[in-house]
Motif scaffolding. Structure first.
Motif, PDB file in Angstrom:
ATOM      1  N   GLY A  47       0.780  -1.225   0.000  1.00  0.00           N
ATOM      2  CA  GLY A  47       0.000   0.000   0.000  1.00  0.00           C
ATOM      3  C   GLY A  47       0.807   1.268   0.000  1.00  0.00           C
ATOM      4  N   CYS A  48       2.124   1.159   0.081  1.00  0.00           N
ATOM      5  CA  CYS A  48       2.971   2.350   0.183  1.00  0.00           C
ATOM      6  C   CYS A  48       3.539   2.801  -1.160  1.00  0.00           C
ATOM      7  CB  CYS A  48       4.122   2.092   1.161  1.00  0.00           C
ATOM      8  SG  CYS A  48       3.580   1.860   2.867  1.00  0.00           S
ATOM      9  N   THR A  49       3.164   2.149  -2.231  1.00  0.00           N
ATOM     10  CA  THR A  49       3.611   2.551  -3.561  1.00  0.00           C
ATOM     11  C   THR A  49       2.430   3.106  -4.334  1.00  0.00           C
ATOM     12  OG1 THR A  49       5.300   0.820  -3.567  1.00  0.00           O
ATOM     13  CG2 THR A  49       4.716   1.814  -5.682  1.00  0.00           C
ATOM     14  N   ALA A  50       2.486   4.373  -4.681  1.00  0.00           N
ATOM     15  CA  ALA A  50       1.355   5.039  -5.327  1.00  0.00           C
ATOM     16  C   ALA A  50       1.327   4.746  -6.815  1.00  0.00           C
ATOM     17  CB  ALA A  50       1.436   6.548  -5.102  1.00  0.00           C
ATOM     18  N   PRO A  51       0.149   4.413  -7.348  1.00  0.00           N
ATOM     19  CA  PRO A  51       0.034   4.295  -8.806  1.00  0.00           C
ATOM     20  C   PRO A  51       0.058   5.689  -9.422  1.00  0.00           C
ATOM     21  CG  PRO A  51      -2.124   4.098  -7.814  1.00  0.00           C
ATOM     22  CD  PRO A  51      -1.146   4.184  -6.680  1.00  0.00           C
ATOM     23  N   ILE A  66     -12.757  15.389  10.297  1.00  0.00           N
ATOM     24  CA  ILE A  66     -12.530  14.028   9.805  1.00  0.00           C
ATOM     25  C   ILE A  66     -11.200  13.517  10.352  1.00  0.00           C
ATOM     26  CG2 ILE A  66     -12.334  12.570   7.758  1.00  0.00           C
ATOM     27  CD1 ILE A  66     -13.715  14.924   6.236  1.00  0.00           C
ATOM     28  N   GLY A  67     -11.226  12.364  10.975  1.00  0.00           N
ATOM     29  CA  GLY A  67     -10.003  11.722  11.436  1.00  0.00           C
ATOM     30  C   GLY A  67      -9.540  10.693  10.424  1.00  0.00           C
ATOM     31  N   VAL A  68      -8.283  10.780  10.033  1.00  0.00           N
ATOM     32  CA  VAL A  68      -7.702   9.821   9.096  1.00  0.00           C
ATOM     33  C   VAL A  68      -6.677   9.002   9.868  1.00  0.00           C
ATOM     34  CG1 VAL A  68      -6.455   9.494   6.934  1.00  0.00           C
ATOM     35  CG2 VAL A  68      -8.067  11.399   7.167  1.00  0.00           C
ATOM     36  N   VAL A  69      -7.052   7.799  10.251  1.00  0.00           N
ATOM     37  CA  VAL A  69      -6.159   6.908  10.984  1.00  0.00           C
ATOM     38  C   VAL A  69      -5.440   6.071   9.940  1.00  0.00           C
ATOM     39  CG1 VAL A  69      -6.016   5.097  12.732  1.00  0.00           C
ATOM     40  CG2 VAL A  69      -7.718   6.920  12.964  1.00  0.00           C
ATOM     41  N   ASP A  70      -4.173   6.394   9.707  1.00  0.00           N
ATOM     42  CA  ASP A  70      -3.476   5.804   8.568  1.00  0.00           C
ATOM     43  C   ASP A  70      -1.969   5.866   8.818  1.00  0.00           C
ATOM     44  OD1 ASP A  70      -2.860   5.169   5.635  1.00  0.00           O
ATOM     45  OD2 ASP A  70      -5.045   5.352   5.581  1.00  0.00           O
ATOM     46  N   THR A  71      -1.200   6.022   7.749  1.00  0.00           N
ATOM     47  CA  THR A  71       0.261   5.962   7.855  1.00  0.00           C
ATOM     48  C   THR A  71       0.914   7.323   8.056  1.00  0.00           C
ATOM     49  OG1 THR A  71       0.556   6.131   5.455  1.00  0.00           O
ATOM     50  CG2 THR A  71       0.300   3.910   6.381  1.00  0.00           C
ATOM     51  N   GLY A  72       0.129   8.397   8.168  1.00  0.00           N
ATOM     52  CA  GLY A  72       0.704   9.722   8.312  1.00  0.00           C
ATOM     53  C   GLY A  72       0.836  10.411   6.963  1.00  0.00           C
ATOM     54  N   HIS A  87       0.625   6.362   1.793  1.00  0.00           N
ATOM     55  CA  HIS A  87      -0.778   5.957   1.720  1.00  0.00           C
ATOM     56  C   HIS A  87      -1.693   6.930   2.467  1.00  0.00           C
ATOM     57  CE1 HIS A  87      -4.438   3.583   2.654  1.00  0.00           C
ATOM     58  NE2 HIS A  87      -4.229   3.083   1.454  1.00  0.00           N
ATOM     59  N   GLY A  88      -1.372   7.211   3.726  1.00  0.00           N
ATOM     60  CA  GLY A  88      -2.193   8.131   4.500  1.00  0.00           C
ATOM     61  C   GLY A  88      -2.223   9.520   3.906  1.00  0.00           C
ATOM     62  N   ASN A  89      -1.106   9.944   3.331  1.00  0.00           N
ATOM     63  CA  ASN A  89      -1.023  11.243   2.672  1.00  0.00           C
ATOM     64  C   ASN A  89      -2.037  11.325   1.527  1.00  0.00           C
ATOM     65  OD1 ASN A  89       1.127  13.693   2.171  1.00  0.00           O
ATOM     66  ND2 ASN A  89       0.250  12.980   0.269  1.00  0.00           N
ATOM     67  N   ARG A  90      -2.118  10.272   0.734  1.00  0.00           N
ATOM     68  CA  ARG A  90      -3.032  10.264  -0.417  1.00  0.00           C
ATOM     69  C   ARG A  90      -4.494  10.229   0.028  1.00  0.00           C
ATOM     70  NH1 ARG A  90      -1.557   5.216  -3.282  1.00  0.00           N
ATOM     71  NH2 ARG A  90      -0.207   4.668  -1.552  1.00  0.00           N
ATOM     72  N   VAL A  91      -4.791   9.447   1.075  1.00  0.00           N
ATOM     73  CA  VAL A  91      -6.157   9.394   1.595  1.00  0.00           C
ATOM     74  C   VAL A  91      -6.593  10.773   2.098  1.00  0.00           C
ATOM     75  CG1 VAL A  91      -7.599   8.451   3.443  1.00  0.00           C
ATOM     76  CG2 VAL A  91      -6.081   6.932   2.152  1.00  0.00           C
ATOM     77  N   SER A  92      -5.741  11.418   2.896  1.00  0.00           N
ATOM     78  CA  SER A  92      -6.083  12.727   3.460  1.00  0.00           C
ATOM     79  C   SER A  92      -6.251  13.776   2.376  1.00  0.00           C
ATOM     80  CB  SER A  92      -4.997  13.167   4.450  1.00  0.00           C
ATOM     81  OG  SER A  92      -4.948  12.303   5.561  1.00  0.00           O
ATOM     82  N   ALA A  93      -5.394  13.748   1.361  1.00  0.00           N
ATOM     83  CA  ALA A  93      -5.481  14.739   0.293  1.00  0.00           C
ATOM     84  C   ALA A  93      -6.770  14.585  -0.496  1.00  0.00           C
ATOM     85  CB  ALA A  93      -4.273  14.613  -0.637  1.00  0.00           C
ATOM     86  N   VAL A 117      -0.754  -0.900   4.781  1.00  0.00           N
ATOM     87  CA  VAL A 117      -2.203  -0.980   4.612  1.00  0.00           C
ATOM     88  C   VAL A 117      -2.761  -2.249   5.238  1.00  0.00           C
ATOM     89  CG1 VAL A 117      -4.046  -1.162   2.910  1.00  0.00           C
ATOM     90  CG2 VAL A 117      -2.186   0.438   2.548  1.00  0.00           C
ATOM     91  N   VAL A 118      -2.041  -3.365   5.125  1.00  0.00           N
ATOM     92  CA  VAL A 118      -2.476  -4.617   5.737  1.00  0.00           C
ATOM     93  C   VAL A 118      -2.013  -4.609   7.183  1.00  0.00           C
ATOM     94  CG1 VAL A 118      -2.420  -7.127   5.633  1.00  0.00           C
ATOM     95  CG2 VAL A 118      -2.346  -5.794   3.520  1.00  0.00           C
ATOM     96  N   VAL A 119      -2.914  -4.291   8.083  1.00  0.00           N
ATOM     97  CA  VAL A 119      -2.575  -4.140   9.497  1.00  0.00           C
ATOM     98  C   VAL A 119      -2.763  -5.479  10.196  1.00  0.00           C
ATOM     99  CG1 VAL A 119      -3.238  -3.040  11.662  1.00  0.00           C
ATOM    100  CG2 VAL A 119      -3.132  -1.702   9.551  1.00  0.00           C
ATOM    101  N   GLY A 120      -1.686  -6.022  10.695  1.00  0.00           N
ATOM    102  CA  GLY A 120      -1.753  -7.269  11.442  1.00  0.00           C
ATOM    103  C   GLY A 120      -1.707  -7.010  12.928  1.00  0.00           C
ATOM    104  N   HIS A 121      -1.440  -8.050  13.678  1.00  0.00           N
ATOM    105  CA  HIS A 121      -1.413  -7.919  15.125  1.00  0.00           C
ATOM    106  C   HIS A 121      -0.266  -7.039  15.605  1.00  0.00           C
ATOM    107  CE1 HIS A 121      -3.771 -11.649  14.533  1.00  0.00           C
ATOM    108  NE2 HIS A 121      -4.454 -11.184  15.545  1.00  0.00           N
ATOM    109  N   ASP A 122       0.749  -6.880  14.755  1.00  0.00           N
ATOM    110  CA  ASP A 122       1.885  -6.067  15.174  1.00  0.00           C
ATOM    111  C   ASP A 122       1.507  -4.615  15.404  1.00  0.00           C
ATOM    112  OD1 ASP A 122       1.388  -5.993  12.416  1.00  0.00           O
ATOM    113  OD2 ASP A 122       3.382  -5.244  11.981  1.00  0.00           O
TER     114      ASP A 122
END
Length: 581
Positions: free
Chosen positions: A165-169, A214-220, A260-266, A295-300
């Protein structure tokens, strides 16, 4: 903002500390979980010691807060887990907005846990859950047999998924410039977002998304993105709003190399300033919380995601976007699900709508992503320009509530600099699009409840629920009360010649105010008339309706067609006609 990292980290830690020491609210009776049939039992955890040990790939467990005591059995690698707690005999420790274990009983249970051989306690959560380490399979089995254990789940996972999810198309290049000089992302017209802007601007509540947070809980966000930092975030027509960029204590830094989070927020809220691209809700406030790195959030990263959700809600978010998740093959994140439900039903904070992604390429067994499929989350799938599924770009299933057009390419979003553009597609782009449309609805109707806002979103779509795409693709203009359709209600047939009839305007749930003009010259929403005296003479009436607030005008024609049939009227037939007796 770049030079305030220490302040931001301190703020994030401070908020989390307040949450941790705050009194637990909305307690129920310790027996509530056993007696209330509306509370479903927790599905038994399928984790085995081998699975936990395989997941716990590090030689030592990660200590998130405080010091780690030495494990009792050093011949085994310790395994870090989260243990949900409950009253013995009850079904769960927490359900929706209710904590079902009393503070006294919880203290007793935690004391018993802390004194179990082979267990080291790391951290106590706000909800009845504790982060611990286990030293052996025997300790794990002994723990699972305790009557006060709600669930046991891993506290971290393999890092193999860390870059997804960290590579933008690349964004699609056939963009158009709006009147503001900003790029208008190509999918906005498919949702009639520009028309929604026009209607909102003509009303009393300000611009698109105004006074909605709006709260965007993502990668920053990206370090150099001035579009998502002050003062540029509030420049141009987007003046008078605020953005907060923070991180959970685990992530520490709100600025990231994962875009990823940057693109969602924008896509949700980039400013209308004539410099880059404009977001959907370009007058809304944003709270960007960096809570995970993929983007794939596991237990970590579950514990950090929990912190991010709480931080966004505590700071006033009315909509929380979660364009992340995992799938059934990775296991449930019980603490994340419990936190979402708990925050959703809280009464001491602003009501919140959660928006979650359906998932993208990994759709095992037809499943959609967790936590998006929770009942408390509006789950969003991607759609084509023709409002059909885009397999490979999005997951689909019965848990999907709504869809947004993403096509096969990237939607334009703001990059690291004023002249840089990134792409965002798949279910993440769909999730951001729906979050922005929700903000438009709420800004136009600031007194509405969240249920009414959500229901209006659904009602603006296709009108029926599809087994793969939920209510379909919403019309933002219709959703904010615009005149999106017009029809005339009238009789389907006339039983007699020269029979009186009534015709009335049907504007759906458009909110007007309206002016009416019939072809008869009448200017009321309802007119009356007399049917033809001869069989083969049709009755035709045309109506023009104008929304006097935003200028939208639509026309519709209604015709009663004489149709001699040689038999009585068949009332089940839909064509309007004059019956032949």
């Amino acid at each position: 903002m770049i030079h305030k990292k220490r302040y931001i980290a301190t703020l994030a830690i401070g908020i989390t500390s307040l949450l941790l020491i705050a009194p637990l609210s909305m307690h129920g009776s310790p027996k509530d979980g056993a007696l209330d049939p509306s509370i479903p039992p927790r599905k038994a955890s399928a984790s085995t010691w081998k699975q936990l040990a395989d997941i716990s790939h590090r030689s030592e467990p990660q200590v998130r807060f405080g010091a780690l005591l030495s494990p009792a059995n050093k011949s085994q690698r310790p395994v870090e887990v989260i243990v949900g707690l409950k009253s013995p005999g009850s079904r769960r420790g927490v359900w929706k907005g209710r904590i079902l274990i009393s503070p006294t009983e919880r203290d007793a249970v935690e004391s018993e846990l802390a004194h179990m051989p082979g267990v080291s306690v790391l951290e106590r959560d706000e909800l009845p859950a504790v982060q611990i380490t286990l030293d052996s399979p025997a300790t794990f089995e002994r723990l699972r047999r305790q009557p006060w254990v709600d669930y046991v789940e891993p506290a971290y996972a393999s890092a193999e998924l860390s870059s997804i999810g960290c590579t933008a198309p690349p964004p699609i290049s056939n963009s158009t410039l709006d009147s503001s000089g900003d790029i208008l992302p190509w999918n906005f017209p498919y949702h009639r977002i520009p028309e929604a802007w026009r209607r909102i601007a003509s009303g009393p509540h300000g611009g698109p998304g105004q006074n909605v947070t709006i709260g965007v809980v993502d990668t920053g966000i990206l370090q150099g993105n001035t579009q998502l930092t002050m003062p540029q975030f509030a420049a141009g027509q987007s003046s008078g709003r605020q953005v907060i960029n923070i991180a959970t204590p685990t992530i520490f830094n709100p600025y990231t190399t994962c875009d990823h989070g940057n693109r969602v927020s924008a896509l949700i809220g980039a400013p209308r300033d004539g410099i880059n691209m404009e977001g959907i809700a370009w007058k809304s406030n944003l709270i960007n919380v960096a809570s995970h790195t993929t983007v794939v959030v596991g237990h970590d990263e579950a514990l950090s995601v929990v912190d991010g959700i709480r931080m966004a809600h505590t700071l006033g978010a009315q909509i929380i976007t979660m364009a992340f998740g995992n799938h059934v093959v990775l296991g449930n994140l019980y603490l994340v699900g419990d936190t979402i439900r708990y925050e959703y039903y809280r009464t001491d904070l602003r009501p919140v709508l959660f928006v979650g992604a359906a998932g993208t390429t990994v759709c095992p067994f037809g499943a959609t992503a967790y936590p998006g499929y929770l009942d408390e989350v509006i789950q969003v799938a991607g759609a084509s320009e023709q409002h059909t599924p885009v397999y490979g770009e999005s997951c689909y299933g019965e848990s999907v509530d709504i869809a947004a057009v993403v096509g096969l390419g990237g939607i334009e979003t703001a990059g690291a600099g004023p002249d840089q553009y990134l792409g965002l597609g798949s279910s993440s782009g769909a999730t951001a699009t729906i979050a922005g449309i929700l903000a438009l609805i709420w800004s136009e109707h600031p007194t509405w409840s969240r249920d009414k806002v959500r229901d209006r979103l659904y009602a603006s779509a296709q009108g029926y629920r599809d087994p793969e795409m939920g209510w379909g693709v919403p019309d933002a203009f219709r959703a904010v009360g615009g005149l999106a359709s017009l029809s005339i209600n009238g009789p389907k047939f006339l039983d007699e010649l020269s029979q009186p009839y009534m015709l009335s305007a049907n504007t759906g749930f458009a909110e007007g105010p309206f002016s009416y003009l019939w072809s008869t010259g009448e200017t009321t929403p309802t007119i009356h008339g007399i049917g033809p005296a001869k069989k083969l003479t049709p009755v035709t009436r045309t109506l023009r309706v104008t929304d006097t607030r935003d200028g939208t005008t639509l026309a519709s024609t209604f015709t009663l067609r004489p149709e001699p049939t040689g038999r009585p009227c068949a009332r089940e037939e839909s064509d309007a006609r004059i019956c032949d007796h």
